[in-house]
Design an enzyme around this catalytic site. Structure first.
Site, PDB file in Angstrom:
ATOM      1  N   ASP A 167     -37.455  90.240  66.258  1.00 37.48           N
ATOM      2  CA  ASP A 167     -36.733  90.390  67.531  1.00 37.48           C
ATOM      3  C   ASP A 167     -37.718  90.401  68.688  1.00 37.48           C
ATOM      4  OD1 ASP A 167     -34.167  90.468  66.361  1.00 37.48           O
ATOM      5  OD2 ASP A 167     -34.457  92.556  65.807  1.00 37.48           O
ATOM      6  N   LYS A 212     -36.301  86.742  60.050  1.00 39.19           N
ATOM      7  CA  LYS A 212     -35.000  86.540  60.701  1.00 39.19           C
ATOM      8  C   LYS A 212     -35.227  86.176  62.166  1.00 39.19           C
ATOM      9  CE  LYS A 212     -32.028  89.927  62.032  1.00 39.19           C
ATOM     10  NZ  LYS A 212     -31.325  89.656  63.302  1.00 39.19           N
ATOM     11  N   ASP A 258     -30.032  83.889  62.383  1.00 44.69           N
ATOM     12  CA  ASP A 258     -28.924  84.844  62.557  1.00 44.69           C
ATOM     13  C   ASP A 258     -28.200  84.563  63.875  1.00 44.69           C
ATOM     14  OD1 ASP A 258     -27.335  87.136  62.565  1.00 44.69           O
ATOM     15  OD2 ASP A 258     -28.979  88.480  63.115  1.00 44.69           O
ATOM     16  N   LEU A 259     -27.329  83.538  63.866  1.00 45.91           N
ATOM     17  CA  LEU A 259     -26.615  83.174  65.109  1.00 45.91           C
ATOM     18  C   LEU A 259     -25.141  83.567  65.070  1.00 45.91           C
ATOM     19  CD1 LEU A 259     -28.197  79.674  65.931  1.00 45.91           C
ATOM     20  CD2 LEU A 259     -28.869  81.930  66.766  1.00 45.91           C
ATOM     21  N   LYS A 260     -24.650  84.020  63.933  1.00 49.88           N
ATOM     22  CA  LYS A 260     -23.281  84.557  63.799  1.00 49.88           C
ATOM     23  C   LYS A 260     -22.235  83.662  64.456  1.00 49.88           C
ATOM     24  CE  LYS A 260     -24.763  89.439  63.698  1.00 49.88           C
ATOM     25  NZ  LYS A 260     -26.161  89.396  64.128  1.00 49.88           N
ATOM     26  N   ASP A 280     -16.012  80.165  65.925  1.00 50.12           N
ATOM     27  CA  ASP A 280     -15.279  79.276  66.834  1.00 50.12           C
ATOM     28  C   ASP A 280     -14.250  78.529  65.986  1.00 50.12           C
ATOM     29  OD1 ASP A 280     -14.579  77.486  68.976  1.00 50.12           O
ATOM     30  OD2 ASP A 280     -16.581  77.761  69.823  1.00 50.12           O
ATOM     31  N   ILE A 281     -13.616  77.515  66.527  1.00 52.04           N
ATOM     32  CA  ILE A 281     -12.634  76.780  65.719  1.00 52.04           C
ATOM     33  C   ILE A 281     -13.379  76.012  64.611  1.00 52.04           C
ATOM     34  CG2 ILE A 281     -10.906  76.634  67.550  1.00 52.04           C
ATOM     35  CD1 ILE A 281     -11.849  73.714  68.007  1.00 52.04           C
ATOM     36  N   PRO A 282     -12.680  75.729  63.496  1.00 49.66           N
ATOM     37  CA  PRO A 282     -13.360  75.116  62.341  1.00 49.66           C
ATOM     38  C   PRO A 282     -14.144  73.854  62.694  1.00 49.66           C
ATOM     39  CG  PRO A 282     -11.165  75.822  61.713  1.00 49.66           C
ATOM     40  CD  PRO A 282     -11.267  76.058  63.196  1.00 49.66           C
ATOM     41  N   THR A 298     -21.776  96.480  62.515  1.00 52.86           N
ATOM     42  CA  THR A 298     -21.945  97.931  62.330  1.00 52.86           C
ATOM     43  C   THR A 298     -21.795  98.677  63.655  1.00 52.86           C
ATOM     44  OG1 THR A 298     -24.308  97.493  62.326  1.00 52.86           O
ATOM     45  CG2 THR A 298     -23.314  97.984  60.214  1.00 52.86           C
ATOM     46  N   ARG A 300     -34.752 102.271  57.210  1.00 54.18           N
ATOM     47  CA  ARG A 300     -35.848 103.037  57.824  1.00 54.18           C
ATOM     48  C   ARG A 300     -36.649 103.728  56.737  1.00 54.18           C
ATOM     49  NH1 ARG A 300     -34.770 100.312  61.295  1.00 54.18           N
ATOM     50  NH2 ARG A 300     -34.160 100.721  63.436  1.00 54.18           N
ATOM     51  N   ARG A 318     -37.908  96.942  63.548  1.00 48.53           N
ATOM     52  CA  ARG A 318     -38.894  97.812  64.177  1.00 48.53           C
ATOM     53  C   ARG A 318     -39.799  98.619  63.241  1.00 48.53           C
ATOM     54  NH1 ARG A 318     -34.263  99.685  68.066  1.00 48.53           N
ATOM     55  NH2 ARG A 318     -33.197  99.081  66.132  1.00 48.53           N
TER      56      ARG A 318
HETATM   57  O1  C5P Z   1     -35.246  97.050  64.231  1.00 52.60           O
HETATM   58  P1  C5P Z   1     -34.175  97.168  63.199  1.00 52.60           P
HETATM   59  O2  C5P Z   1     -34.709  97.400  61.805  1.00 52.60           O
HETATM   60  O3  C5P Z   1     -33.080  98.121  63.589  1.00 52.60           O
HETATM   61  O4  C5P Z   1     -33.541  95.692  63.180  1.00 52.60           O
HETATM   62  C1  C5P Z   1     -32.425  95.361  62.423  1.00 52.60           C
HETATM   63  C2  C5P Z   1     -32.046  93.931  62.663  1.00 52.60           C
HETATM   64  O5  C5P Z   1     -30.818  93.664  62.005  1.00 52.60           O
HETATM   65  C3  C5P Z   1     -31.825  93.571  64.133  1.00 52.60           C
HETATM   66  O6  C5P Z   1     -32.226  92.200  64.294  1.00 52.60           O
HETATM   67  C4  C5P Z   1     -30.343  93.724  64.319  1.00 52.60           C
HETATM   68  O7  C5P Z   1     -29.844  92.886  65.331  1.00 52.60           O
HETATM   69  C5  C5P Z   1     -29.825  93.259  62.954  1.00 52.60           C
HETATM   70  N1  C5P Z   1     -28.506  93.742  62.590  1.00 52.60           N
HETATM   71  C6  C5P Z   1     -28.187  95.096  62.526  1.00 52.60           C
HETATM   72  N2  C5P Z   1     -26.914  95.469  62.157  1.00 52.60           N
HETATM   73  C7  C5P Z   1     -26.000  94.533  61.873  1.00 52.60           C
HETATM   74  C8  C5P Z   1     -26.319  93.183  61.931  1.00 52.60           C
HETATM   75  C9  C5P Z   1     -27.594  92.825  62.296  1.00 52.60           C
HETATM   76  O8  C5P Z   1     -29.022  95.938  62.773  1.00 52.60           O
HETATM   77  N3  C5P Z   1     -24.815  94.898  61.472  1.00 52.60           N
END
Ligand code: C5P
Length: 232
Positions: free
Chosen positions: A10, A32, A59-61, A64-66, A119, A181, A211
């Site tokens: 990121d 990612k 990771d662009l998620k 939109d329409i099919p 989340t 973490r 992070r």
């Molecule tokens: O820095 P950290 O470990 O929190 O990064 C988690 C990564 O996963 C980030 O790129 C965040 O956007 C992504 N992510 C997330 N929860 C989700 C989907 C993606 O934390 N549900």
């Protein structure tokens, strides 16, 4: 089933990202690339990372329409990525169009993963704003099953949900899980977190870690600690 640690890069720009990756020298990583970096730099960032022989989860998620998602996936299929994703909320027709767009003439394609519920969406928001009046776990399982039936490879979910997804969709259906973490590190803005070793016990196939690695004083050591804990 290949398990791996995916590093969430990121970063805001190309130089910062490549300087980070260059610290790892010859090691092949799974990284990612999210919206921030991809929208800032474009396809060049994918080519640069691939030149260094790393695997990429883009990771662009998409949602939109099919027809639009299918064509967007066809464009992404030219990028030599290893994994990409979309929102399961786009429904089965969109997910099937995405798979078709992503598949090359030789039948090969990157892994395609669905986001079930972000989340950041809690039960209350889902009920009051998205107007889904069902328990969150039930929604996650139903969306995961839709993704599986459409032919996708897995879902992004919390490590705490890996078990219910595997029970509903089978062990082969991948769970890609952020929210990880070290036991002794800061949670930051993540609230429901687990450690790499707990994520392994819960059955996550890939953990996405940002992070705790990217902001560590020694990112290479943090990455090694993470893989050692997760892969056992
Ligand atoms: O820095 P950290 O470990 O929190 O990064 C988690 C990564 O996963 C980030 O790129 C965040 O956007 C992504 N992510 C997330 N929860 C989700 C989907 C993606 O934390 N549900």
């Amino acid at each position: 089933m290949p398990k791996d640690v995916i590093i969430a890069c990121d970063f805001a720009g190309k130089e910062e990202t490549l300087a980070f990756l260059d610290r790892f020298e010859e090691e092949q990583l799974f990284v990612k690339v999210g919206m921030e970096l991809y929208y800032a730099v474009g396809p060049e960032i994918i080519r640069e990372i691939k030149k260094r022989n790393h695997k990429i989860f883009l990771d662009l998620k998409l949602h939109d329409i099919p027809n639009t998602v299918g064509k967007a996936m066809k464009a992404l299929s030219k990028l030599d990525i290893d994994m990409c994703n979309l929102h399961a909320a786009g429904a089965s027709k969109m997910m099937r169009a995405a798979l078709e767009g992503l598949t090359g003439e030789d039948g090969k394609r990157p892994l395609l993963i669905a986001v079930t519920q972000l989340t950041s969406t809690d039960q209350e928001t889902m009920q009051n704003e998205i107007l889904i009046d069902r328990p969150l776990d039930e929604v996650i399982i139903a969306y995961a099953q839709n993704a599986k039936e459409a032919g996708l490879d897995g879902v992004v979910c919390s490590p705490l949900e890996s078990g219910i997804v595997h029970t509903a969709c089978g062990k082969e259906f991948l769970t890609v899980t952020p929210g990880v973490r070290f036991a002794d590190s800061e949670k930051g803005d993540q609230s429901r977190v687990t450690t790499p070793s707990r994520a392994r016990e819960l059955g996550s196939d890939y953990i996405v870690v940002g992070r705790p690695i990217t902001a560590a004083a020694d990112p290479v050591a943090a990455y090694r600690r993470c893989t050692a804990e997760f892969l056992g």
